[in-house]
Structure formats: C-alpha cells, structure tokens
Write an enzyme that holds these catalytic residues in place. Structure first.
Site, PDB file in Angstrom:
ATOM      1  N   PRO A  78      14.850 -27.672 -28.027  1.00  0.00           N
ATOM      2  CA  PRO A  78      15.132 -28.841 -28.776  1.00  0.00           C
ATOM      3  C   PRO A  78      14.526 -30.076 -27.983  1.00  0.00           C
ATOM      4  CG  PRO A  78      17.072 -28.096 -28.105  1.00  0.00           C
ATOM      5  CD  PRO A  78      16.070 -27.175 -27.434  1.00  0.00           C
ATOM      6  N   GLU A 105      22.315 -23.238 -21.692  1.00  0.00           N
ATOM      7  CA  GLU A 105      22.009 -24.616 -21.710  1.00  0.00           C
ATOM      8  C   GLU A 105      20.465 -24.804 -21.277  1.00  0.00           C
ATOM      9  OE1 GLU A 105      23.916 -27.231 -22.561  1.00  0.00           O
ATOM     10  OE2 GLU A 105      25.065 -25.549 -23.385  1.00  0.00           O
ATOM     11  N   ARG A 143       0.371 -16.318 -40.881  1.00  0.00           N
ATOM     12  CA  ARG A 143      -0.192 -16.437 -42.323  1.00  0.00           C
ATOM     13  C   ARG A 143      -1.227 -17.175 -42.490  1.00  0.00           C
ATOM     14  NH1 ARG A 143       1.272 -20.863 -45.125  1.00  0.00           N
ATOM     15  NH2 ARG A 143       1.898 -19.382 -47.027  1.00  0.00           N
ATOM     16  N   ASP A 158      -1.204 -24.444 -49.747  1.00  0.00           N
ATOM     17  CA  ASP A 158      -0.073 -24.578 -49.493  1.00  0.00           C
ATOM     18  C   ASP A 158       0.596 -25.907 -49.426  1.00  0.00           C
ATOM     19  OD1 ASP A 158       0.776 -22.132 -49.108  1.00  0.00           O
ATOM     20  OD2 ASP A 158       0.207 -22.215 -46.871  1.00  0.00           O
TER      21      ASP A 158
HETATM   22  N1  ADE Z   1      16.308 -23.819 -28.844  1.00  0.00           N
HETATM   23  C1  ADE Z   1      17.512 -24.222 -29.280  1.00  0.00           C
HETATM   24  N2  ADE Z   1      17.392 -25.022 -30.511  1.00  0.00           N
HETATM   25  C2  ADE Z   1      16.029 -25.253 -30.634  1.00  0.00           C
HETATM   26  C3  ADE Z   1      15.158 -26.038 -31.499  1.00  0.00           C
HETATM   27  N3  ADE Z   1      15.614 -26.728 -32.387  1.00  0.00           N
HETATM   28  N4  ADE Z   1      13.816 -25.731 -31.492  1.00  0.00           N
HETATM   29  C4  ADE Z   1      13.023 -24.918 -30.642  1.00  0.00           C
HETATM   30  N5  ADE Z   1      14.063 -24.190 -29.823  1.00  0.00           N
HETATM   31  C5  ADE Z   1      15.423 -24.455 -29.628  1.00  0.00           C
END
Ligand code: ADE
Length: 213
Positions: A78, A105, A143, A158
């Site tokens: 994230p 984590e 794709r 697309d």
């Molecule tokens: N791992 C946990 N959340 C994630 C996300 N939003 N994007 C990529 N990997 C992740």
C-alpha cells in the site's frame, strides 16, 4: 490461491495456450526454520508480524536461477506507487516480471533494498496480502498481450486507452423494460456512431472522472 484464480477463464486459457506463463513460488519453501516460519516480531515493538529477509532472499535467488538472470521484482505494498493504465502498458512490454507478495505488517526493509524492488499499490486501502493486488496487475497486463483477448481491438477501445472512460454499450434486445437502444447505434452509419461514442466518452468522463480531463 494464485494458481486457482489464474487457472480460470480468459487467463487460464491464455496460460494453456502459451500466450503467457505463470510460475508460483511459496516463500515458506525457502525458510530454514523447521516449522516453516517466515515471520517474526518487529524490532521496536508494535502490532503484527514482519516477514523475514532470509526466506524472501532465498526465494528471490531461486526465481533468478530459474530465469537464468536477475529478475525485475514488483513488490505489492500500500506504500507503493499507485498502479494505473500506463504502468500496465509498460509492464506488458517486459519479457517477465516477478511479483513479491507480502503478508502481515510487511517485509523486512533490508531484503527489499537488496532486491531493489519496485513498490506498487493498487489503491489507497489495505488488503491482507499482496496476492490479490498481484493478480489485479497480472490481469491488467496479460489482457494487453497478443493472443490473450480474442478481439485484438478490444483492449485498444478500453476505458483510459485514449485518456477517457469508455462509452456505454448495448446488445439485443432493442428494447428492455421500456428502455430503447439509442437510435444512432441502429443506423449503420459508422461515422455517426463513432462521433456519438466519442461524445458519450467525454460526457461520462466529465461527470464521473473530471480528474482525467
Ligand atoms: N498489500 C496490502 N494492501 C495493498 C494494496 N492496496 N496494494 C498493493 N499491495 C497491498
């Protein structure tokens, strides 16, 4: 998880036909711990567990040995750069990519530095692991590879391809619950249809995603 999802539908057929290839590595197979443990408590304290550097590194070495060279590694996180259409196009040019999926984590920072991962996120929310994000990216990339979609043009039309959202689509019947297909699509007038679609694309983008304009 990855083999079962990737083995289905369009991607499964693309793998069977040899248009794309997939090899899954289980980091647990690369730990020296006799109980198969790959995580430990975080230095400095705090909630959750951290994936250890050693099994991730050993797994990376195995992937590189199989590939015959050092592989490019996308680490799903994230905290990464947010994945988009342009990145999908760039990844589709690569001969191969490795996706490193963390859990808990996260992964010990030192092994990420040693590998030189590119950190990529699929959006501003947190998932339980990197597998789903990896599969989202694999799908978006696959794709675009020749042979994966039956209609070579369908990726070209697309959403995002021209910086806009796609126009609305209709199929039979001509009338559904009193709602008619827009007359122009039945006209057979190709240029007018194209013009209408472009206008609808613009309208939709303006309404839903003005940030794209
Ligand atoms: N791992 C946990 N959340 C994630 C996300 N939003 N994007 C990529 N990997 C992740």
């Amino acid at each position: 998880m990855i083999e079962s999802v990737m083995g289905e539908s369009i991607l499964g057929r693309a793998i069977d036909a040899g248009h794309i290839g997939l090899k899954v590595y289980n980091i647990r197979d690369y730990t020296l711990d006799k109980h198969g443990r790959v995580d430990d408590y975080p230095y400095g304290g705090g909630a959750g567990m951290v994936m250890e550097a050693e099994p991730v590194w050993r797994c990376f070495e195995a992937v590189c040995a199989d590939a015959g060279h050092r592989v490019r590694v996308i680490h799903l996180s994230p905290q990464g750069r947010v994945f988009d259409h342009k990145m999908a196009a760039e990844y589709a040019e690569a001969d191969e990519l490795a996706f490193l999926c963390g859990h808990y984590e996260g992964i010990d920072e030192r092994v990420l530095e040693e590998i030189g991962t590119e950190d990529v996120s699929i959006g501003d929310y947190v998932l339980t692991g990197g597998e789903l994000p990896a599969m989202v990216i694999m799908d978006a990339v696959a794709r675009r590879i020749s042979g994966v979609l039956h209609n070579e043009n369908s990726a070209a039309e697309d959403s995002f391809e021209n910086g806009l959202l796609e126009y609305p689509q209709y199929t039979r019947p001509e009338e559904f619950m009193g709602r008619k297909v827009p007359e122009i699509l039945l006209s057979g007038h190709h240029a007018n249809v194209e013009k209408w679609r472009h206008e609808k694309s613009l309208e939709r983008t303006r309404e839903r995603r003005p940030d794209l304009l």
